[in-house]
Design a protein around this motif. Structure first.
Motif, PDB file in Angstrom:
ATOM      1  N   GLN A 118      13.330   3.244  13.421  1.00 56.31           N
ATOM      2  CA  GLN A 118      13.105   4.097  12.255  1.00 56.31           C
ATOM      3  C   GLN A 118      12.664   3.271  11.047  1.00 56.31           C
ATOM      4  OE1 GLN A 118      16.396   6.016  10.216  1.00 56.31           O
ATOM      5  NE2 GLN A 118      15.254   7.938  10.174  1.00 56.31           N
ATOM      6  N   ALA A 119      13.111   2.018  10.996  1.00 55.16           N
ATOM      7  CA  ALA A 119      12.707   1.154   9.890  1.00 55.16           C
ATOM      8  C   ALA A 119      11.194   1.016   9.823  1.00 55.16           C
ATOM      9  CB  ALA A 119      13.361  -0.224  10.040  1.00 55.16           C
ATOM     10  N   THR A 120      10.528   1.181  10.968  1.00 55.48           N
ATOM     11  CA  THR A 120       9.067   1.103  10.995  1.00 55.48           C
ATOM     12  C   THR A 120       8.457   2.142  10.054  1.00 55.48           C
ATOM     13  OG1 THR A 120       9.158   0.365  13.298  1.00 55.48           O
ATOM     14  CG2 THR A 120       7.033   1.158  12.486  1.00 55.48           C
ATOM     15  N   ARG A 121       9.059   3.315   9.976  1.00 53.42           N
ATOM     16  CA  ARG A 121       8.573   4.363   9.081  1.00 53.42           C
ATOM     17  C   ARG A 121       8.602   3.885   7.632  1.00 53.42           C
ATOM     18  NH1 ARG A 121       8.681   9.651  10.876  1.00 53.42           N
ATOM     19  NH2 ARG A 121       9.255  10.343   8.771  1.00 53.42           N
ATOM     20  N   PHE A 122       9.716   3.275   7.258  1.00 49.65           N
ATOM     21  CA  PHE A 122       9.871   2.840   5.871  1.00 49.65           C
ATOM     22  C   PHE A 122       8.952   1.662   5.553  1.00 49.65           C
ATOM     23  CE2 PHE A 122      14.226   4.706   6.655  1.00 49.65           C
ATOM     24  CZ  PHE A 122      13.940   5.882   5.982  1.00 49.65           C
ATOM     25  N   ILE A 123       8.671   0.844   6.571  1.00 48.88           N
ATOM     26  CA  ILE A 123       7.713  -0.250   6.366  1.00 48.88           C
ATOM     27  C   ILE A 123       6.336   0.323   6.051  1.00 48.88           C
ATOM     28  CG2 ILE A 123       6.547  -2.197   7.464  1.00 48.88           C
ATOM     29  CD1 ILE A 123       9.076  -2.617   9.153  1.00 48.88           C
ATOM     30  N   ALA A 124       5.952   1.360   6.817  1.00 44.39           N
ATOM     31  CA  ALA A 124       4.650   1.997   6.582  1.00 44.39           C
ATOM     32  C   ALA A 124       4.605   2.676   5.221  1.00 44.39           C
ATOM     33  CB  ALA A 124       4.364   3.007   7.686  1.00 44.39           C
ATOM     34  N   LEU A 125       5.677   3.356   4.852  1.00 43.47           N
ATOM     35  CA  LEU A 125       5.726   4.037   3.552  1.00 43.47           C
ATOM     36  C   LEU A 125       5.697   3.029   2.413  1.00 43.47           C
ATOM     37  CD1 LEU A 125       8.389   6.823   4.268  1.00 43.47           C
ATOM     38  CD2 LEU A 125       5.910   7.083   4.118  1.00 43.47           C
ATOM     39  N   ALA A 126       6.362   1.880   2.620  1.00 42.90           N
ATOM     40  CA  ALA A 126       6.392   0.867   1.569  1.00 42.90           C
ATOM     41  C   ALA A 126       5.010   0.311   1.289  1.00 42.90           C
ATOM     42  CB  ALA A 126       7.344  -0.266   1.963  1.00 42.90           C
ATOM     43  N   GLY A 127       4.149   0.336   2.302  1.00 39.84           N
ATOM     44  CA  GLY A 127       2.813  -0.221   2.121  1.00 39.84           C
ATOM     45  C   GLY A 127       1.759   0.787   1.729  1.00 39.84           C
ATOM     46  N   SER A 128       2.158   2.054   1.527  1.00 44.10           N
ATOM     47  CA  SER A 128       1.175   3.095   1.189  1.00 44.10           C
ATOM     48  C   SER A 128       1.757   4.070   0.164  1.00 44.10           C
ATOM     49  CB  SER A 128       0.739   3.848   2.445  1.00 44.10           C
ATOM     50  OG  SER A 128      -0.090   4.934   2.111  1.00 44.10           O
ATOM     51  N   PRO A 129       1.402   3.913  -1.104  1.00 43.45           N
ATOM     52  CA  PRO A 129       1.885   4.849  -2.128  1.00 43.45           C
ATOM     53  C   PRO A 129       1.495   6.297  -1.833  1.00 43.45           C
ATOM     54  CG  PRO A 129       0.939   2.899  -3.141  1.00 43.45           C
ATOM     55  CD  PRO A 129       0.617   2.815  -1.685  1.00 43.45           C
ATOM     56  N   ASP A 130       0.329   6.507  -1.238  1.00 42.77           N
ATOM     57  CA  ASP A 130      -0.100   7.875  -0.926  1.00 42.77           C
ATOM     58  C   ASP A 130       0.794   8.502   0.140  1.00 42.77           C
ATOM     59  OD1 ASP A 130      -2.155   7.679  -2.740  1.00 42.77           O
ATOM     60  OD2 ASP A 130      -3.674   7.116  -1.252  1.00 42.77           O
ATOM     61  N   LEU A 131       1.099   7.727   1.187  1.00 41.37           N
ATOM     62  CA  LEU A 131       1.997   8.231   2.226  1.00 41.37           C
ATOM     63  C   LEU A 131       3.384   8.498   1.676  1.00 41.37           C
ATOM     64  CD1 LEU A 131       1.219   6.161   5.466  1.00 41.37           C
ATOM     65  CD2 LEU A 131       0.993   8.638   5.149  1.00 41.37           C
ATOM     66  N   ARG A 132       3.829   7.601   0.799  1.00 39.17           N
ATOM     67  CA  ARG A 132       5.153   7.784   0.199  1.00 39.17           C
ATOM     68  C   ARG A 132       5.195   9.064  -0.616  1.00 39.17           C
ATOM     69  NH1 ARG A 132      10.330   6.085   0.847  1.00 39.17           N
ATOM     70  NH2 ARG A 132       9.860   3.856   0.704  1.00 39.17           N
ATOM     71  N   ALA A 133       4.146   9.325  -1.379  1.00 37.12           N
ATOM     72  CA  ALA A 133       4.098  10.540  -2.196  1.00 37.12           C
ATOM     73  C   ALA A 133       4.087  11.786  -1.316  1.00 37.12           C
ATOM     74  CB  ALA A 133       2.869  10.512  -3.099  1.00 37.12           C
ATOM     75  N   GLU A 134       3.325  11.745  -0.232  1.00 38.60           N
ATOM     76  CA  GLU A 134       3.282  12.899   0.661  1.00 38.60           C
ATOM     77  C   GLU A 134       4.622  13.092   1.369  1.00 38.60           C
ATOM     78  OE1 GLU A 134       0.452  14.824   4.157  1.00 38.60           O
ATOM     79  OE2 GLU A 134      -0.149  12.983   3.109  1.00 38.60           O
ATOM     80  N   SER A 135       5.248  11.996   1.731  1.00 44.11           N
ATOM     81  CA  SER A 135       6.567  12.077   2.345  1.00 44.11           C
ATOM     82  C   SER A 135       7.561  12.741   1.401  1.00 44.11           C
ATOM     83  CB  SER A 135       7.056  10.685   2.727  1.00 44.11           C
ATOM     84  OG  SER A 135       8.379  10.720   3.232  1.00 44.11           O
ATOM     85  N   ASP A 136       7.521  12.352   0.128  1.00 43.57           N
ATOM     86  CA  ASP A 136       8.422  12.954  -0.860  1.00 43.57           C
ATOM     87  C   ASP A 136       8.157  14.448  -0.996  1.00 43.57           C
ATOM     88  OD1 ASP A 136       9.535  10.485  -1.307  1.00 43.57           O
ATOM     89  OD2 ASP A 136       8.375  10.072  -3.124  1.00 43.57           O
ATOM     90  N   ARG A 137       6.890  14.821  -0.946  1.00 45.70           N
ATOM     91  CA  ARG A 137       6.541  16.237  -1.100  1.00 45.70           C
ATOM     92  C   ARG A 137       7.067  17.059   0.073  1.00 45.70           C
ATOM     93  NH1 ARG A 137       3.102  19.599   0.830  1.00 45.70           N
ATOM     94  NH2 ARG A 137       1.998  18.011   2.049  1.00 45.70           N
ATOM     95  N   VAL A 138       6.898  16.566   1.288  1.00 47.76           N
ATOM     96  CA  VAL A 138       7.384  17.298   2.463  1.00 47.76           C
ATOM     97  C   VAL A 138       8.914  17.334   2.473  1.00 47.76           C
ATOM     98  CG1 VAL A 138       7.425  17.354   4.982  1.00 47.76           C
ATOM     99  CG2 VAL A 138       5.322  16.725   3.790  1.00 47.76           C
ATOM    100  N   ASP A 139       9.545  16.224   2.108  1.00 49.41           N
ATOM    101  CA  ASP A 139      11.009  16.205   2.039  1.00 49.41           C
ATOM    102  C   ASP A 139      11.518  17.257   1.057  1.00 49.41           C
ATOM    103  OD1 ASP A 139      11.119  14.164   3.856  1.00 49.41           O
ATOM    104  OD2 ASP A 139      11.420  12.570   2.368  1.00 49.41           O
TER     105      ASP A 139
END
Length: 293
Positions: free
Chosen positions: A177-198
């Motif tokens: 699961q840490a792989t997900r957070f590694i990917a999110l840490a490297g992409s502000p756009d993905l992080r923003a979309e993740s926050d929106r879906v959450d």
């Protein structure tokens, strides 16, 4: 003739305790459990300890300091009991030396386990000092997976999630699961979309009906996001790290006590909080969409 440091022939319990580096209370306890024979008493009816008593007391203290249990020390002294061939006060020898060897073997095994635990604890402290966060308290395999994440890019909520995941799925599940957070840490756009879906999922509270159109809509958004996140992880080569983890686990190189075969919905039931019926239904729909590909 005894060496000059030997105490007087007969001393009171306080003097005996001071000489042996213990307390009168401890000596009384030794008497109660049969570890130290009751000495002769003086005219004042108080215990008086002679040279042989003091030698035995010193051996008891020295053995106890190594971590040997008092009951085992008492067994080891069995050969020095009255009527035995061993001289009183001598180095303890059991009539069956194998018993003493077994006691020492158990003690050695316990000390080896303690050393391993101390090394693990020290490694965790060093990781915390290096990383400056609670990430060092996660399992080695998880912290190693997060080793190359830029400082400050992980949120506390990410670490909290990994802690819960490790509790349910074990270190391997949390490392993947840490792989997900590694990917999110490297992409502000993905992080923003993740926050929106959450946030959209969290809005599906108890006031939302299970058949509300928003449920299926958010499920579709979750599915679309997961596909995008998976593509990003593959592009970054992070999926290869997950495969390496699974290979290590198959080879027995990762000790894991989690339930890696548990489904997402089964895991939800073990979470330390409740989800609304609408949110549970949203999860079910998202899983169904994922199964379709």
């Amino acid at each position: 003739m005894h060496p000059s440091f030997v105490p007087p022939r007969r001393v009171k319990i306080g003097d005996a305790a001071a000489f042996a580096g213990t307390t009168p209370r401890a000596i009384r306890h030794y008497h109660e459990i049969g570890l130290l024979p009751e000495p002769e008493r003086g005219g004042d009816d108080r215990r008086r300890y002679g040279y042989e008593d003091m030698v035995r007391l010193l051996w008891v203290r020295r053995m106890a300091d190594t971590g040997i249990a008092l009951d085992d020390i008492r067994d080891a002294f069995a050969g020095s009991a009255p009527g035995s061939s061993a001289p009183a006060g001598s180095v303890p020898r059991n009539s069956d030396d194998d018993d003493i060897a077994a006691v020492l073997e158990r003690l050695d095994e316990a000390l080896v386990a303690q050393e391993a635990e101390l090394r693990r604890q020290r490694a965790a402290v060093q990781r915390m000092r290096t990383q400056g966060s609670r990430a060092g308290l996660l399992s080695d395999v998880v912290t190693e997976r997060l080793a190359n994440v830029p400082e400050g890019s992980l949120r506390q909520a990410d670490l909290d999630t990994l802690l819960v995941t490790e509790r349910i799925f074990g270190p391997l599940g949390a490392a993947i699961q840490a792989t997900r957070f590694i990917a999110l840490a490297g992409s502000p756009d993905l992080r923003a979309e993740s926050d929106r879906v959450d946030a959209a999922e969290e809005a599906l509270d108890d006031t939302v009906a299970v058949d509300d159109p928003r449920v299926s809509q958010v499920a579709a958004e979750r599915h679309a996001f997961e596909q995008k996140l998976e593509a990003a992880m593959e592009e970054a080569g992070l999926d290869e790290g997950d495969e390496a983890l699974l290979d290590s686990w198959d080879a027995g190189e990762i000790s894991d006590t989690g339930q890696t075969s548990m489904s997402v919905l089964e895991a939800v039931g073990k979470m330390p909080y409740d989800f609304s019926p609408a949110r549970l239904r949203c999860m079910e729909l998202a899983v169904e969409l994922g199964a379709r590909g």
